[in-house]
Design a protein around this motif. Structure first.
Motif, PDB file in Angstrom:
ATOM      1  N   GLY A  89     110.363  46.475  75.850  1.00 20.46           N
ATOM      2  CA  GLY A  89     110.760  46.658  74.468  1.00 20.46           C
ATOM      3  C   GLY A  89     110.094  45.911  73.472  1.00 20.46           C
ATOM      4  O   GLY A  89     110.081  44.698  73.228  1.00 20.46           O
ATOM      5  N   HIS A  90     109.498  46.742  72.589  1.00 18.77           N
ATOM      6  CA  HIS A  90     108.658  46.243  71.309  1.00 18.77           C
ATOM      7  C   HIS A  90     109.712  46.244  70.220  1.00 18.77           C
ATOM      8  O   HIS A  90     110.323  47.043  69.856  1.00 18.77           O
ATOM      9  N   ARG A  91     109.682  45.118  69.387  1.00 16.97           N
ATOM     10  CA  ARG A  91     110.718  45.010  68.405  1.00 16.97           C
ATOM     11  C   ARG A  91     109.971  45.303  66.777  1.00 16.97           C
ATOM     12  O   ARG A  91     110.476  44.831  66.039  1.00 16.97           O
ATOM     13  N   ALA A  92     108.764  46.102  66.792  1.00 15.69           N
ATOM     14  CA  ALA A  92     108.306  46.357  65.691  1.00 15.69           C
ATOM     15  C   ALA A  92     109.400  46.992  64.543  1.00 15.69           C
ATOM     16  O   ALA A  92     110.215  47.936  64.749  1.00 15.69           O
ATOM     17  N   GLY A  93     109.331  46.227  63.290  1.00 21.06           N
ATOM     18  CA  GLY A  93     110.280  46.441  62.118  1.00 21.06           C
ATOM     19  C   GLY A  93     111.538  45.357  62.604  1.00 21.06           C
ATOM     20  O   GLY A  93     112.325  45.486  61.768  1.00 21.06           O
ATOM     21  N   TRP A  94     111.506  44.558  63.214  1.00 25.10           N
ATOM     22  CA  TRP A  94     112.445  43.483  63.289  1.00 25.10           C
ATOM     23  C   TRP A  94     112.646  42.684  62.187  1.00 25.10           C
ATOM     24  O   TRP A  94     113.778  42.159  61.874  1.00 25.10           O
ATOM     25  N   GLY A  95     111.639  42.435  61.284  1.00 25.33           N
ATOM     26  CA  GLY A  95     111.645  41.900  60.128  1.00 25.33           C
ATOM     27  C   GLY A  95     112.562  42.652  59.208  1.00 25.33           C
ATOM     28  O   GLY A  95     113.341  41.875  58.350  1.00 25.33           O
ATOM     29  N   LEU A  96     112.855  43.813  59.291  1.00 25.76           N
ATOM     30  CA  LEU A  96     114.092  44.447  58.484  1.00 25.76           C
ATOM     31  C   LEU A  96     115.408  43.777  58.662  1.00 25.76           C
ATOM     32  O   LEU A  96     115.975  43.769  57.584  1.00 25.76           O
ATOM     33  N   PHE A  97     115.460  43.342  59.762  1.00 22.00           N
ATOM     34  CA  PHE A  97     116.856  42.576  60.124  1.00 22.00           C
ATOM     35  C   PHE A  97     116.969  41.216  60.029  1.00 22.00           C
ATOM     36  O   PHE A  97     117.794  40.762  60.040  1.00 22.00           O
ATOM     37  N   SER A  98     115.771  40.572  60.075  1.00 22.43           N
ATOM     38  CA  SER A  98     115.955  39.159  60.321  1.00 22.43           C
ATOM     39  C   SER A  98     115.190  38.387  59.272  1.00 22.43           C
ATOM     40  O   SER A  98     115.156  37.229  58.934  1.00 22.43           O
ATOM     41  N   ARG A  99     114.303  38.950  58.516  1.00 24.44           N
ATOM     42  CA  ARG A  99     113.347  38.289  57.211  1.00 24.44           C
ATOM     43  C   ARG A  99     114.469  37.481  56.033  1.00 24.44           C
ATOM     44  O   ARG A  99     113.958  36.472  55.720  1.00 24.44           O
TER      45      ARG A  99
END
Lengths: 431, 431
Positions: free
Chosen positions: A283-293
């Motif tokens: 599982g790659h979380r690319a785009g995780w910054g959308l939820f976490s930044r």
């Protein structure tokens, strides 16, 4: 960060979730607005919302923990309660729970229920999902990871230490043959695991089938010699039909892993791939910054990874210590610990996933990573830490073995390096 | 809001995207970091990144528009450039483009390319995707919406005015029979469109099949009388297997719509449903606040809806004027206009989608919605605006017809209400 240590309002029978909120409303009214919006309520009282229906289907406010007042609102466009324009915004933790009759065991319905419209409610100037707790019935409804740590060790033949991995770079632009040549170098150097970059899917200059076949030929050639098959997480993220075909190819050709970009494939797509897959899902979380930044919006990794674990993911990316992005070490380790913490605690149904460290990783952070995780059960991906080692890729891989050996023996890396030249060179080059 | 009017660096052959950024780095260096991370680069120069590879596969910085300096960083955890700790953060628009060879026409690869790790780059204290422009080859790779405005009008028999719709409330807790009884009331009142709440999926107290059958029986009974079949957007969001079964049921039973919660079903899941569906797909954006609530993070609706349109969605939710959430009217209308703006401008391949207004809507906002959109091509969903009308649901629906008639005739609603009592009552009750 408020994400790190959260006590969830756990209940074995109700779905529950914990939030960080900021509001100018009285906290009880604010929590009631959350509960109403995400269950039987709407903006005004309606005829069908009877007392019996409310009792059975209304979300319950389990707790409210007042944290502090704040000087200024974090996010714009909230509205103050009437006649209280000057109210000071307060931060609080709010726990909600739902009857499992609201959602059944449909993961998409849980998603709508614990996230849904909450982030748009005008009562709030911060809203973050900190944790979610799934009732035990979900362990029966979704199979969870089929391989995780144990299956990944079995397929790679690596025991007693972390897996050493790498990501094919440049991310895009290499032909299948060039990718295979790089894989050849890395496998000769002693790597356990290799993955496509999330930017590399099925493009004209590197069609999936050709790339996969070229890399597998190299993997097989080395396996014939060494008896050990390197795991290749081939990025199948795409449309369901294509992903199914690619999974079939991986299975029939003797591949041992497939990679999914979770945020684009989506929950429904991942559940479908889990049903279809004979290999671990990376599982790659690319785009995780959308939820976490933003610390004022989104969701914690603790909550995020639970959805994907239920959906059936075996490996989850967690970034790395002293990484090249802006994530702090503290949350990196909290994420990795979350991956190795059981969701349901059932002996018949292991449900931990294998955390994957990456981003600027070298022998310098290796020992600390192992120490702080308190476990060997992780994949440690290095790019430059292997390829840019002064002694070459094989020395790069050796420096990582040395670093993990030192950590396992409780010896500081600097001391261990005295008679381990590859580690010594890595500490000098990357330290 | 910076989301509203954005000139995209359009190119018919390259994939392109526009961002709002905030950085303490020199803007050229910051833009180069974005381009490198999202294409052939990595954190340090690597052997395989040849000049030829960079030229062909490197993302190109198309433009940088310096907007202003800002006093304070919007998001935490960015890092200043070395030797420039005191640099003032600046805001800018940055345009990037990519060779279509990087992604091919795989939507998931585009997602990784234009979003990916950008939000985590340490150079930035704000990062928002403002627009994305797909090259024409995507119009051939993905069929886009199969029904959209024209197909929705054909199936409902509504011409020359907006569709009047509603959402079943309470969201959860009603049995199939209770839902059907509510549908009966609403259809008798003259509604065109009815949808499940996004919280209602396939739970034990209202199994999808039973609820769908009960509502369809009511719809058919009214259609036998009136000749007009009300459209029911039944929420199928769930695992792919279940969604396929439910779509089959909808098709075989004469249903005319299926609803998908886009953010949980995901791009791959939606593309799969588009291939399988014989009816319009109604796209609910629950969780949209995750992407939109912070002006410093996430993505514009302009960019967001393009992904789902390509994937094949026919209706897209856009909130409503004077809504009960915290979205501003200006962005609501920008979203609706985006839905009705063609992506590829090809006569053989209509690709606009039908915007859906909802959230606290009544006859009060109806005329302004039509006027500001400059079109009748939308679905207008009211709950209390119909059910809580002083004259009852039929008067509620009539008040909406009156409001749209007045707007079409260019007559102010207050004037028109003088001899249209249902509109008069609505303006008094909800104004």
């Amino acid at each position: 960060m408020n994400d790190i240590s959260v006590a969830t309002a756990a209940s074995s029978e109700r779905l529950s979730a914990t939030y960080l909120v900021e509001t100018r409303y009285p906290l009880e009214a604010a929590a009631a607005a959350m509960a109403g919006e995400q269950s039987s309520g709407t903006f005004r009282a309606i005829p069908g919302e009877t007392a019996e229906l409310l009792r059975r289907f209304g979300a319950r406010v389990e707790f409210i923990e007042d944290i502090t007042d704040v000087g200024e609102e974090a996010l714009p466009f909230s509205r103050p309660p009437k006649n209280a324009a000057a109210a000071t915004p307060r931060r609080a933790r709010v726990g909600l729970s739902w009857n499992i009759e609201n959602t059944g065991t449909v993961l998409a319905s849980v998603w709508s229920t614990v996230l849904g419209n909450l982030f748009e409610l005008h009562h709030f100037s911060a809203m973050r999902l900190l944790d979610v707790s799934f009732p035990d019935v979900f362990a029966d409804a979704y199979p969870g990871p089929a391989f995780a740590v144990e299956g990944t060790r079995r397929l790679t033949g690596v025991e007693g230490r972390p897996l050493i991995g790498t990501i094919v770079k440049p991310s895009v632009g290499l032909s299948p043959q060039e990718t295979a040549a790089l894989a050849d170098t890395l496998i000769a150097a002693g790597i356990d695991f290799i993955k496509d970059d999330e930017l590399m899917g099925d493009p004209p200059h590197s069609p999936f089938e050709q790339r996969f076949e070229a890399v597998m030929a190299v993997i097989d050639r080395h396996a014939d010699r060494s008896g050990r098959k390197v795991m290749y997480a081939a990025n199948i993220s795409g449309d369901v039909d294509a992903m199914r075909r690619q999974l079939d190819l991986i299975g029939s050709r003797g591949g041992t892993c497939a990679m999914l970009v979770l945020n684009s494939v989506g929950l429904s797509g991942v559940v479908e791939m889990r049903q279809h897959s004979a290999v671990p899902l990376h599982g790659h979380r690319a785009g995780w910054g959308l939820f976490s930044r933003s610390p004022d919006l989104g969701m914690s990794y603790l909550a995020y990874q639970k959805f994907w674990r239920l959906a059936g993911i075996d490996h989850m990316h967690v970034n790395g210590l002293s990484n090249k992005f802006c994530e702090q070490d503290e949350t990196v380790m909290a994420s990795a610990h979350a991956c190795l913490t059981t969701m349901f605690g059932r002996a018949d149904r292991p449900d931990t996933v294998m955390p994957v460290f990456s981003s600027g990783q070298t022998a310098v952070q290796a020992g600390e990573t192992r120490d702080r995780l308190g476990s060997n059960d992780f994949i440690y991906c290095c790019g430059g830490g292997i390829m840019a080692h002064p002694g070459g890729p094989a020395a790069g891989v050796q420096s990582l073995h040395d670093a993990f050996d030192a950590a396992a023996a409780g010896i500081p890396a600097r001391d261990y390096a005295a008679n381990h030249p590859e580690l010594e060179a890595a500490l000098q080059a990357f330290g």
